[in-house]
Scaffold this motif. Sequence first.
Motif, PDB file in Angstrom:
ATOM      1  N   ALA A   1       0.857  -1.184   0.000  1.00 13.01           N
ATOM      2  CA  ALA A   1       0.000   0.000   0.000  1.00 13.01           C
ATOM      3  C   ALA A   1       0.890   1.229   0.000  1.00 13.01           C
ATOM      4  CB  ALA A   1      -0.906   0.002   1.227  1.00 13.01           C
ATOM      5  N   TRP A   2       0.428   2.263  -0.671  1.00 10.33           N
ATOM      6  CA  TRP A   2       1.181   3.516  -0.674  1.00 10.33           C
ATOM      7  C   TRP A   2       0.243   4.684  -0.890  1.00 10.33           C
ATOM      8  CZ3 TRP A   2       1.609  -0.035  -4.669  1.00 10.33           C
ATOM      9  CH2 TRP A   2       1.216   0.395  -5.939  1.00 10.33           C
ATOM     10  N   ILE A   3       0.744   5.854  -0.512  1.00  6.58           N
ATOM     11  CA  ILE A   3       0.008   7.110  -0.691  1.00  6.58           C
ATOM     12  C   ILE A   3       0.652   7.831  -1.865  1.00  6.58           C
ATOM     13  CG2 ILE A   3      -0.668   9.281   0.380  1.00  6.58           C
ATOM     14  CD1 ILE A   3      -0.332   7.865   3.102  1.00  6.58           C
ATOM     15  N   PRO A   4      -0.023   7.903  -3.019  1.00  7.77           N
ATOM     16  CA  PRO A   4       0.590   8.508  -4.212  1.00  7.77           C
ATOM     17  C   PRO A   4       1.100   9.933  -4.000  1.00  7.77           C
ATOM     18  CG  PRO A   4      -1.418   7.356  -4.808  1.00  7.77           C
ATOM     19  CD  PRO A   4      -1.353   7.365  -3.309  1.00  7.77           C
ATOM     20  N   SER A   5       0.360  10.743  -3.263  1.00  7.64           N
ATOM     21  CA  SER A   5       0.779  12.138  -3.070  1.00  7.64           C
ATOM     22  C   SER A   5       1.979  12.265  -2.140  1.00  7.64           C
ATOM     23  CB  SER A   5      -0.388  12.959  -2.518  1.00  7.64           C
ATOM     24  OG  SER A   5      -0.797  12.439  -1.261  1.00  7.64           O
ATOM     25  N   ALA A   6       2.296  11.219  -1.373  1.00 11.02           N
ATOM     26  CA  ALA A   6       3.408  11.285  -0.427  1.00 11.02           C
ATOM     27  C   ALA A   6       4.684  10.641  -0.961  1.00 11.02           C
ATOM     28  CB  ALA A   6       3.002  10.603   0.878  1.00 11.02           C
ATOM     29  N   LEU A   7       4.636  10.072  -2.158  1.00  7.04           N
ATOM     30  CA  LEU A   7       5.821   9.424  -2.715  1.00  7.04           C
ATOM     31  C   LEU A   7       6.925  10.445  -2.976  1.00  7.04           C
ATOM     32  CD1 LEU A   7       4.165   7.038  -5.341  1.00  7.04           C
ATOM     33  CD2 LEU A   7       5.025   6.446  -3.080  1.00  7.04           C
ATOM     34  N   PRO A   8       8.159  10.138  -2.602  1.00  8.04           N
ATOM     35  CA  PRO A   8       9.264  11.052  -2.902  1.00  8.04           C
ATOM     36  C   PRO A   8       9.453  11.175  -4.419  1.00  8.04           C
ATOM     37  CG  PRO A   8       9.940   9.404  -1.289  1.00  8.04           C
ATOM     38  CD  PRO A   8       8.609   8.987  -1.816  1.00  8.04           C
ATOM     39  N   ALA A   9       9.965  12.298  -4.845  1.00 13.61           N
ATOM     40  CA  ALA A   9      10.210  12.514  -6.272  1.00 13.61           C
ATOM     41  C   ALA A   9      11.156  11.441  -6.789  1.00 13.61           C
ATOM     42  CB  ALA A   9      10.817  13.899  -6.501  1.00 13.61           C
ATOM     43  N   GLY A  10      10.803  10.834  -7.895  1.00 18.16           N
ATOM     44  CA  GLY A  10      11.648   9.815  -8.501  1.00 18.16           C
ATOM     45  C   GLY A  10      11.413   8.410  -7.972  1.00 18.16           C
TER      46      GLY A  10
END
Length: 161
Positions: free
Chosen positions: A145-154
């Motif tokens: 699971a992940w939060i798309p808006s919180a993903l680090p750049a790259g």
Amino acid sequence: MRRALTLMLFLSMLQGALAWAALGGSPSDFGGNTTQIRMAARSLAATSTSSTNSATTAAVYTISQSTLDSGTIVREYTDASGVVFAVSWTGPTLPDLRTLLGDKFTVMTSNAAKRPKAGHSQLAVDQSDVVIVSSGHMRAYSGQAWIPSALPAGFDTTTIE
């Protein structure tokens, strides 16, 4: 009376020590639920190049891995500020998803309730605020699971183990 007060004080302190991380929160220590007291952590850097600019930006994150008493491996991906932006699990039992996913757990359960029960061993939720993929059968569960808006750049979500 004194014994009851001592017990209440002990339980209130224990409650904080047993807290797990939730997706979007701070990393967990898994309390006494791990066979490994020491968590393996590694820092990784991913670089991406902007098409309009030749500058490279580094996305730094840390992966912490814990093995629960059940044998399930839980990985937490934290950004540079210490916030968990992705989690993954694999093993013979499911981890406590309510605790691991935090407030995103209700998104998963509401989507699961809409599906027929028989013959489905995979659940995929792809929303703007959370992506959850969970699959498995008895003694072989996995998910992420992940939060798309919180993903680090790259950050590439295909690298989530």
